[in-house]
Design a protein around this motif. Structure first.
Motif, PDB file in Angstrom:
ATOM      1  N   ASP A  56       0.832  -1.204   0.000  1.00  0.00           N
ATOM      2  CA  ASP A  56       0.000   0.000   0.000  1.00  0.00           C
ATOM      3  C   ASP A  56       0.868   1.256   0.000  1.00  0.00           C
ATOM      4  N   THR A  57       1.991   1.219   0.732  1.00  0.00           N
ATOM      5  CA  THR A  57       2.911   2.356   0.737  1.00  0.00           C
ATOM      6  C   THR A  57       3.568   2.543  -0.624  1.00  0.00           C
ATOM      7  N   ILE A  58       3.998   1.430  -1.226  1.00  0.00           N
ATOM      8  CA  ILE A  58       4.631   1.491  -2.549  1.00  0.00           C
ATOM      9  C   ILE A  58       3.663   2.079  -3.573  1.00  0.00           C
ATOM     10  N   PHE A  59       2.423   1.602  -3.554  1.00  0.00           N
ATOM     11  CA  PHE A  59       1.423   2.053  -4.526  1.00  0.00           C
ATOM     12  C   PHE A  59       1.171   3.550  -4.384  1.00  0.00           C
ATOM     13  N   PHE A  60       1.018   4.015  -3.141  1.00  0.00           N
ATOM     14  CA  PHE A  60       0.738   5.444  -2.918  1.00  0.00           C
ATOM     15  C   PHE A  60       1.928   6.311  -3.317  1.00  0.00           C
ATOM     16  N   GLU A  61       3.125   5.939  -2.865  1.00  0.00           N
ATOM     17  CA  GLU A  61       4.310   6.768  -3.100  1.00  0.00           C
ATOM     18  C   GLU A  61       4.674   6.853  -4.574  1.00  0.00           C
ATOM     19  N   THR A  62       4.355   5.836  -5.356  1.00  0.00           N
ATOM     20  CA  THR A  62       4.718   5.845  -6.781  1.00  0.00           C
ATOM     21  C   THR A  62       3.633   6.449  -7.668  1.00  0.00           C
ATOM     22  N   ARG A  63       2.458   6.764  -7.097  1.00  0.00           N
ATOM     23  CA  ARG A  63       1.362   7.304  -7.905  1.00  0.00           C
ATOM     24  C   ARG A  63       0.788   8.614  -7.374  1.00  0.00           C
ATOM     25  N   LYS A  64       1.366   9.140  -6.327  1.00  0.00           N
ATOM     26  CA  LYS A  64       0.841  10.369  -5.739  1.00  0.00           C
ATOM     27  C   LYS A  64       1.220  11.587  -6.576  1.00  0.00           C
ATOM     28  N   LYS A  65       0.377  12.601  -6.492  1.00  0.00           N
ATOM     29  CA  LYS A  65       0.642  13.891  -7.119  1.00  0.00           C
ATOM     30  C   LYS A  65       0.280  14.956  -6.096  1.00  0.00           C
ATOM     31  N   ASP A  66       1.257  15.769  -5.722  1.00  0.00           N
ATOM     32  CA  ASP A  66       1.057  16.748  -4.641  1.00  0.00           C
ATOM     33  C   ASP A  66       0.589  16.045  -3.370  1.00  0.00           C
ATOM     34  N   ASN A  67       1.205  14.882  -3.133  1.00  0.00           N
ATOM     35  CA  ASN A  67       0.954  14.090  -1.924  1.00  0.00           C
ATOM     36  C   ASN A  67      -0.478  13.573  -1.812  1.00  0.00           C
ATOM     37  N   LYS A  68      -1.128  13.347  -2.949  1.00  0.00           N
ATOM     38  CA  LYS A  68      -2.455  12.738  -2.953  1.00  0.00           C
ATOM     39  C   LYS A  68      -2.681  12.013  -4.279  1.00  0.00           C
ATOM     40  N   LEU A  69      -3.632  11.088  -4.277  1.00  0.00           N
ATOM     41  CA  LEU A  69      -3.986  10.353  -5.487  1.00  0.00           C
ATOM     42  C   LEU A  69      -5.113  11.104  -6.184  1.00  0.00           C
ATOM     43  N   VAL A  70      -4.959  11.311  -7.485  1.00  0.00           N
ATOM     44  CA  VAL A  70      -5.910  12.170  -8.195  1.00  0.00           C
ATOM     45  C   VAL A  70      -6.956  11.404  -9.001  1.00  0.00           C
ATOM     46  N   GLU A  71      -6.589  10.232  -9.532  1.00  0.00           N
ATOM     47  CA  GLU A  71      -7.554   9.496 -10.351  1.00  0.00           C
ATOM     48  C   GLU A  71      -8.491   8.674  -9.465  1.00  0.00           C
ATOM     49  N   PRO A  72      -9.799   8.678  -9.743  1.00  0.00           N
ATOM     50  CA  PRO A  72     -10.759   7.894  -8.943  1.00  0.00           C
ATOM     51  C   PRO A  72     -10.411   6.407  -8.909  1.00  0.00           C
ATOM     52  N   GLU A  73     -10.004   5.856 -10.054  1.00  0.00           N
ATOM     53  CA  GLU A  73      -9.670   4.430 -10.100  1.00  0.00           C
ATOM     54  C   GLU A  73      -8.444   4.133  -9.237  1.00  0.00           C
TER      55      GLU A  73
END
Length: 266
Positions: free
Chosen positions: A136-153
């Motif tokens: 879960d940490t890997i997924f968030f850290e590699t896909r975050k933008k401005d420290n948040k996930l932007v795409e709904p999917e």
């Protein structure tokens, strides 16, 4: 050392690959070095592809004449001219490049690591200390933008991964990936990037990621042993304290004078 006048890595001749491998063995040595040859050549291939990609990126926005003149540092002029004329401007390369652009535009959960390899991020997030992060940490850290996930999917998939990791902490990262994304059959495992296979993550002896998982398991085992050692030390301290009090009491009792005998007893 790595030839440029080829259209792909598979076109590199065996004697040239051996020359690259000899350069590695001249600098490094370990047990069963030859058994690690294939695993070492895989990241070499990825680096070579990335290097050629960076060369193309620097020339594609320039006019043809300027591109030919701007020979990259460390590249022979004749090699550069061949690469531009015969490879970058070939119909096959253009078709492949266009197809890759289209495919990237269709990605619904793109990673945002740029040119930085995902496994380098894993290393920095704890892997270097034998404590690789959870999926879960890997997924968030590699896909975050401005420290948040932007795409709904992406948000939905992140919630699914979090729930799975929290419900069963014994799952390895590759098990989490395959439960959330399905079997990983290619040399590009979600969450780890390219150049690594699911087989390596599940138990390849030469896999860095697999070794990190083993180190993580060993670290947990060591933490459990440390807690037991702390408990034993606390018990020993309490026993030492009781023994000390017992010795003090014994000295007090031994040091007391005897009770004088009564006159009747005499």
């Amino acid at each position: 050392m790595c030839p440029l006048r080829v259209h792909s890595w598979t076109d590199i001749k065996e004697d040239q690959l051996e020359h690259m491998w000899d350069a590695v063995t001249d600098k490094f040595s370990c047990d069963d070095m030859n058994a690690k040859k294939e695993h070492v050549l895989q990241p070499m291939r990825r680096l070579w592809n990335n290097w050629r990609g960076s060369l193309h990126k620097n020339m594609k926005s320039k006019p043809f004449c300027d591109a030919l003149k701007d020979v990259p540092r460390g590249v022979d002029k004749s090699d550069w001219e061949w690469l531009v004329k015969e490879h970058f401007l070939s119909d096959k390369f253009k078709e492949t490049s266009t197809r890759n652009i289209v495919n990237r535009s269709k990605l619904s959960m793109p990673h945002r690591t740029g040119s930085k390899p995902i496994r380098e991020m894993i290393y920095e997030l704890g892997g270097k200390d034998g404590k690789p992060p959870n999926m879960d940490t890997i997924f968030f850290e590699t896909r975050k933008k401005d420290n948040k996930l932007v795409e709904p999917e992406t948000n939905a998939k992140y919630a699914e991964i979090q729930k799975l990791v929290q419900s069963d902490s014994s799952l390895t990262n590759i098990e989490v990936v395959e439960k959330c994304f399905g079997p990983q059959c290619k040399s590009h495992v979600i969450g780890f990037g390219g150049g690594i296979t699911a087989k390596e993550l599940k138990g390849g002896n030469s896999s860095k990621a697999a070794l990190l998982d083993k180190l993580n398991a060993r670290e947990k085992e060591n933490e459990s042993l440390k807690r037991r050692m702390d408990e034993l030390e606390n018990k020993c301290e309490r026993m030492d304290e009781l023994e000390s009090k017992h010795e003090q009491l014994a000295r007090v009792l031994v040091g007391q004078p005897s009770t004088p005998a009564s006159s009747s007893d005499q």
